[in-house]
Design an enzyme around this catalytic site. Structure first.
Site, short mmCIF file in Angstrom:
data_model
loop_
_atom_site.label_atom_id
_atom_site.label_comp_id
_atom_site.label_asym_id
_atom_site.label_seq_id
_atom_site.Cartn_x
_atom_site.Cartn_y
_atom_site.Cartn_z
N ASP A 200 0.78 -1.25 0.00
CA ASP A 200 0.00 0.00 0.00
C ASP A 200 0.81 1.29 0.00
OD1 ASP A 200 -1.94 -1.92 0.34
OD2 ASP A 200 -2.55 -1.29 2.35
N GLU B 197 -7.79 -3.71 -3.60
CA GLU B 197 -9.19 -3.36 -3.46
C GLU B 197 -9.44 -1.88 -3.77
OE1 GLU B 197 -10.25 -4.51 0.53
OE2 GLU B 197 -9.24 -2.82 1.46
N GLU C 58 -7.86 4.83 -4.39
CA GLU C 58 -6.70 5.36 -3.68
C GLU C 58 -5.44 5.23 -4.54
OE1 GLU C 58 -7.20 5.31 1.04
OE2 GLU C 58 -7.44 3.29 0.19
#
Length: 968
Positions: free
Chosen positions: A460, A537, A541
């Site tokens: 991430d 997912e 973002e």
């Protein structure tokens, strides 16, 4: 500006892999050279030696992570062979005897129409490619390029080296120490062709061809194919794009065509991209490097993913396609490269405050803003993700407050951003938190405190750092000194390079770490060590990171960063449209009941998340954060409305019970008036952690005024957008630089954008904002006359009327004709009606009118004025899948009965959702014959038909559709 960019590059090219403990400076900022927390970890000694499973021949520099093949390099679960790899169309699994191969064409679907569910094209082994006697204890990585990898298996006597890649139907092998072997998973080999060095065989309904060197043969014994390779060490295996219904002749023909490229071993792949500001397009070229082991062929076979073939600018795919978890893969043969061309529709720092200037709503907004002055960030935790979310919240408030003249809230938000970024961008010896540390072995910059595996798994980084970079871009507008190379600009650049290094020459970080170049989107997991491959997912973002690069690069004058952001943003928006939203209804397998997946896996998709089973969050995780960089979510307003309805249906509610602000903001991209009504009825809602009521109300109120995104018009500046409501366009241009600019839109509209301002023209003329340091009188944009609008208003807007063409001469303006129920084209919009467009009866009629609905106007005296025909047709296929409406416009100059000019436009693929869609001339010309001509007692005819599909469609008549002629 050039000096500043040069200084920035000089600052960030400092050597980072210092062995000494402490902090290394980058301008006024610094990073730690010793991690104060956990480092990446895995099997064996990976934490200290990330090259444990990398051979000595592998490329130098930082090892790649976050890729589709990462689990064989970064082992965390299976410490010998990693997890299955899904390359599309083939899947692979390393094992002791060799490399297993799978072509999975039958999905497994779990869950029903309600609640959590998923689909997967799981690894189902057809055969194992190996070397007789091979018993490799582990797999290593011998090479990699932009979308290929070379697994290596050896036991000291036997070796097998493969080259596999995304979009490669071929797998290339080098074998030593024994005969090459192909052992099928079950039963005897079903051979359908054997001709010297080539053998064709079928496993579980999938057709493969193996190619040994010329002079070699294959022998068959039960379930095993064997070849001595005539003393050489190379061979290849390819899967054919056939189905059980493919004829034997067609299968043989495909095998022969593939044979031309069987010995052109792919040894490298590389992407390049170019952003053309003038026409707002991104051209991406995918190149293959091959080595001819035999013959002279230098091309290969490439299977293109939907986001690629939809935008293909060169080459003609075969009629056959592969099945994959990403939908149909179309095939190009004999290519050394192929290119795509995608339109970049622009981004904004924030939607403009066209509706916030006066009245009760203006007072409401200011009250919401003033309530945030004491704590604009409202940070809920201290790690990199939640710090980033807080920074993003403050940045939105700063932008809105500046637009509306609330200097106190603006400055409070900027102060929070400045102080927190400065804190995080400054590392001191012995400090344990609020810093970034560089790990030279892994080639990564990790923020501490970390969260969600951003340290031990390198998960991430693009999610977390995107918020930091976006907030820095907002601050750079108001405080350019803070953002320069001598201060904190170098630290921002390091965050960019860590998540997605845009500079191939910089070996401190892997090139585009988080971005899968061939798949067109990010992967969130650093190691990808799952049976279903890698996953992601929150696509939105990921887009937040891409938008942040555009904003930062524009504000600081760094075109390399800006253009990287435009490439990532445009490509990923296309991938999201297909793989997260399946907007064309061609990707998800039949029987999967959802319009969106919360997560994309390498081998499928899931209506779920890592953290929630609530539909509002499963679907909503791909919507946040809501920023001016997320207007792509509104490119198809009809899909927005349908997706919103599915969420409510899944949740069993009339309004969203979780994240209502996110959902109302999303709905505003499809129906601003409905979203505003919902917000007013639910204004006591609890804001999502990265949101504020001030931003939610500002976003919805202004989109209710602006309308929906109009993707038919682009601009020669990246910070732009066009909206349309009731047929009227608003043109928005933001200038975050220190110099005045002139922005030109593709329809001829020009907007003057003073430094530091966002301006609008057309339906709304407005100017706001004061950065950088521009505090004088508000300048007025100078728009050119607004052309007749197009777009996707709901309900369909009445096209602007023009004088009725007559037989007595010129009308004095470009005439608009309206289709009538009686089959005529008239100059006056009649009442709304409907005409049935017949089914294509399952046959492709692209370019050839089939059972068309025909509309005609005659007796026209018009003078050709240049340009092309414009049209806006309301069409609806109901719930029918795969219809494609097409139009042909013909001109008879003298009414002689002979068509002098015929224009056929590309068909429009309708969605399977009830409700009008807009088919416009933006689809582009398919073909044109004859030259434009003046009309003297002339005739114009429009034919509308279904080029594809098995069901009829509906065409709106009267004021629902319009044809605009390039005449006066």
């Amino acid at each position: 500006m050039f000096a500043a960019v040069a200084a920035l590059l000089g600052a960030v090219l400092m050597v980072l892999d210092s062995a000494a403990a402490g902090a290394d400076p980058v301008g006024a900022g610094s990073y730690s050279t010793t991690a104060p927390g956990p480092a990446p970890s895995g099997c064996a000694d990976l934490s200290t030696d990330p090259r444990h499973w990398v051979t000595a021949d592998a490329p130098s520099g930082a090892v790649p992570t976050n890729d589709w093949w990462s689990s064989i390099l970064w082992k965390r679960t299976n410490c010998a062979y990693g997890e299955p790899l899904f390359a599309q169309p083939l899947g692979f699994r390393a094992q002791s005897a060799g490399l297993g191969v799978s072509y999975s064409t039958k999905p497994t679907i779990s869950g029903g129409a309600k609640g959590v569910g998923e689909y997967h094209f799981a690894y189902q082994e057809d055969f194992v490619v190996g070397v007789a006697g091979l018993a490799a204890p582990e797999v290593k990585v011998d090479d990699w390029s932009d979308w290929t990898v070379s697994p290596y298996l050896g036991d000291g006597t036997h070796t097998l080296r493969a080259t596999i890649g995304s979009g490669l139907p071929f797998a290339y092998f080098r074998a030593t120490g024994g005969d090459a072997q192909i052992r099928t998973a079950a039963g005897p080999v079903d051979v359908w062709s054997a001709s010297g060095s080539m053998i064709g065989y079928t496993v579980d309904g999938h057709d493969y061809v193996a190619f040994a060197p010329k002079g070699a043969t294959w022998s068959v014994s039960g379930s095993t194919l064997t070849s001595s390779l005539a003393g050489k060490d190379y061979f290849s295996v390819a899967v054919l794009p056939t189905t059980p219904s493919t004829s034997a002749a067609d299968r043989e023909a495909l095998a022969a065509e593939y044979a031309e490229y069987a010995y052109a071993e792919v040894t490298g792949t590389a992407v390049s991209y170019r952003y053309d500001e003038a026409d707002s397009t991104v051209t991406t070229t995918y190149r293959f490097t091959t080595t001819a082991l035999e013959g002279s062929a230098n091309g290969t076979v490439a299977a293109l993913m939907p986001h690629q073939w939809r935008h293909l600018s060169d080459g003609s795919p075969l009629p056959q396609s592969y099945v994959s978890s990403r939908g149909p893969l179309k095939v190009l043969c004999g290519v050394t490269s192929f290119s795509t061309s995608m339109v970049f529709h622009g981004v904004l720092p924030e939607v403009p405050a066209v509706a916030d200037s006066a009245g009760a709503d203006a007072a409401t907004l200011q009250a919401y803003l003033n309530a945030e002055q004491a704590d604009p960030a409202r940070q809920v935790s201290d790690d990199t993700y939640w710090t980033g979310k807080g920074l993003g919240r403050a940045a939105r408030l700063a932008e809105i407050a500046d637009q509306t003249g609330n200097a106190e809230v603006r400055d409070a938000a900027l102060s929070v951003i400045r102080s927190r970024l400065t804190d995080w961008f400054t590392a001191s010896p012995g400090e344990t938190g609020h810093l970034f540390a560089y790990d030279g072995k892994w080639g990564t910059l990790i923020g501490y405190p970390a969260s969600y595996g951003s340290d031990q798994e390198l998960n991430d980084h693009h999610f977390h750092y995107g918020y930091f970079i976006a907030a820095a871009a907002t601050l750079a507008r108001f405080d350019p000194v803070w953002a320069d190379a001598d201060h904190y600009g170098g630290m921002v650049d390091l965050l960019i390079r860590d998540a997605d290094n845009y500079d191939r020459a910089d070996k401190r970080f892997p090139y585009l770490r988080d971005f899968d170049i061939y798949a067109g989107h990010d992967w969130a997991s650093g190691h990808g060590s799952f049976a279903a491959g890698n996953n992601q997912e929150s696509s939105s973002e990921g887009m937040n990171f891409d938008n942040a690069l555009i904003q930062w690069g524009t504000a600081t004058g760094n075109k390399a960063v800006r253009d990287a952001g435009v490439y990532l943003y445009t490509t990923q928006a296309a991938a999201i449209e297909d793989y997260w939203f399946d907007a064309h209804d061609q990707v998800y397998p039949s029987g999967f009941p959802h319009k969106e997946v919360g997560m994309v896996w390498s081998n499928g998709g899931a209506y779920s998340t890592w953290f929630s089973s609530a539909p509002e969050q499963i679907q909503g995780i791909n919507l946040l954060p809501v920023t001016g960089g997320h207007l792509y979510l509104g490119d198809d307003p009809a899909y927005v409305r349908a997706n919103y309805r599915e969420m409510l249906d899944q949740a069993g509610r009339n309004r969203p019970g979780i994240w209502p602000d996110i959902w109302y903001e999303y709905l505003a991209l499809g129906d601003g008036d409905a979203a505003l009504a919902d917000f007013r009825a639910d204004s006591s809602l609890t804001s999502e952690e990265g949101e504020s009521k001030a931003h939610t109300f500002h976003w919805i109120r202004n989109l209710a005024a602006l309308g929906t995104v109009d993707t038919t018009v682009t601009a020669d500046s990246p910070l732009t957008a066009v909206f349309v409501k009731n047929g009227a366009r608003t043109y928005v241009a933001a200038n975050t630089t220190g110099e005045d600019a002139t922005v030109r839109f593709s329809d001829g509209t020009t907007v003057q954008a003073p430094a530091g301002r966002t301006v609008t023209a057309g339906a709304h003329i407005w100017s706001g904002g004061s950065a950088p340091g521009n505090t004088g009188s508000t300048p007025t944009p100078t728009p050119t006359p607004t052309p007749t609008p197009t777009g996707t208003p709901t309900p369909p807007a009445t096209p602007t009327p023009t004088p009725t063409p007559t037989s007595s001469g010129s009308t004095g303006s470009s005439p608009t004709l309206y289709p009538s129920a009686d089959g005529t084209l008239t100059g006056t919009a009649g009442p709304a009606g409907r005409a049935t467009v017949a089914s294509a009866d399952g046959v492709n009629h692209d370019g050839s009118p089939y059972k068309p609905v025909t509309f005609t106007a005659s007796g026209l005296d018009l003078t050709y004025a240049g340009g092309t025909t414009r049209f806006d047709l309301s069409v609806d296929a109901g719930q029918a899948v795969a219809d494609g409406v097409q139009i042909q416009v013909s001109y008879d100059c003298l009414g002689s009965g002979k068509w002098d000019r015929v224009e056929t436009y590309r068909y429009f693929a309708t969605d399977p959702l009830p409700g009008w869609e807009h088919y416009t001339d933006a689809a582009g010309l398919l073909s044109a014959s004859g030259a434009p001509c003046d009309l003297r007692n002339g005739t114009v005819q429009a034919k509308v038909w279904n080029a594809l599909g098995n069901a009829p469609s509906t065409l709106g008549t009267g004021d629902l559709s319009a044809l605009r002629l390039p005449y006066t």
